[in-house]
Design a protein around this motif. Sequence first.
Motif, PDB file in Angstrom:
ATOM      1  N   ASP A 174      -1.427  14.554 -28.027  1.00  0.00           N
ATOM      2  CA  ASP A 174      -2.551  15.253 -27.408  1.00  0.00           C
ATOM      3  C   ASP A 174      -1.947  16.327 -26.512  1.00  0.00           C
ATOM      4  OD1 ASP A 174      -4.804  16.217 -26.292  1.00  0.00           O
ATOM      5  OD2 ASP A 174      -5.591  14.292 -25.623  1.00  0.00           O
ATOM      6  N   ALA A 175      -1.592  17.453 -27.154  1.00  0.00           N
ATOM      7  CA  ALA A 175      -0.756  18.468 -26.506  1.00  0.00           C
ATOM      8  C   ALA A 175      -1.431  19.110 -25.306  1.00  0.00           C
ATOM      9  CB  ALA A 175      -0.369  19.532 -27.519  1.00  0.00           C
ATOM     10  N   GLU A 176      -2.734  18.979 -25.184  1.00  0.00           N
ATOM     11  CA  GLU A 176      -3.427  19.645 -24.097  1.00  0.00           C
ATOM     12  C   GLU A 176      -3.681  18.746 -22.889  1.00  0.00           C
ATOM     13  OE1 GLU A 176      -6.516  21.502 -26.319  1.00  0.00           O
ATOM     14  OE2 GLU A 176      -5.213  23.198 -26.765  1.00  0.00           O
ATOM     15  N   SER A 177      -3.359  17.475 -23.019  1.00  0.00           N
ATOM     16  CA  SER A 177      -3.519  16.614 -21.847  1.00  0.00           C
ATOM     17  C   SER A 177      -2.231  16.716 -21.018  1.00  0.00           C
ATOM     18  CB  SER A 177      -3.781  15.172 -22.264  1.00  0.00           C
ATOM     19  OG  SER A 177      -2.586  14.533 -22.607  1.00  0.00           O
ATOM     20  N   ASP A 178      -2.320  16.491 -19.712  1.00  0.00           N
ATOM     21  CA  ASP A 178      -1.187  16.680 -18.825  1.00  0.00           C
ATOM     22  C   ASP A 178      -0.107  15.635 -19.065  1.00  0.00           C
ATOM     23  OD1 ASP A 178      -2.292  18.893 -17.721  1.00  0.00           O
ATOM     24  OD2 ASP A 178      -3.278  17.830 -16.072  1.00  0.00           O
TER      25      ASP A 178
END
Length: 168
Positions: free
Chosen positions: A63-67
């Motif tokens: 989930d490349a967009e989660s921190d």
Amino acid sequence: MAKLEIKIYPDPALRKKSRQVARVGDAERKLAYDMIETMRFANGVGLAAPQVGVSKRIIVVEDAESDSRIALTLINPKITHKKGKVKFCEGCLSLPGVSSDVVRPEFITVEALNLDGNTLKINADGLFARIIQHEADHLDGIMFIDKIGFLKRKKIIKQFGAKVCMKF
Ligand code: NI
């Protein structure tokens, strides 16, 4: 966990249609953990079981967009809704060193089983939607080079061939 060998184009494993997973058990969980380790070691953001030579409908996606780094395992993923169209640059761990813009739906809904065998329904957009679609394609033997124009594909395959072939 163990690092697995990633199959490189034109390995025939990449062109086979993968089998549905009937029951999520220890073998599937171990495979998924090994795939996540393999994906991360290779600096990838997604990996599909056929890329490690296993003909099962299992993908792992970052989930490349989660921190925080969260890798998700999707078993028997099925894209039930698609909307919009967007162009984005894609590469593939099975085609090292090459990439191309690929047009795909922008928004998707995907249904899948998780590692506990429970059903998940995810609405995704952006990079996350892109990765899920790219990996789900691998389960049907489809690679991103199949989704671009003939001439571009020819160029990429030629470029790629030049990297893997010895010249003499
Ligand atoms: Ni790929």
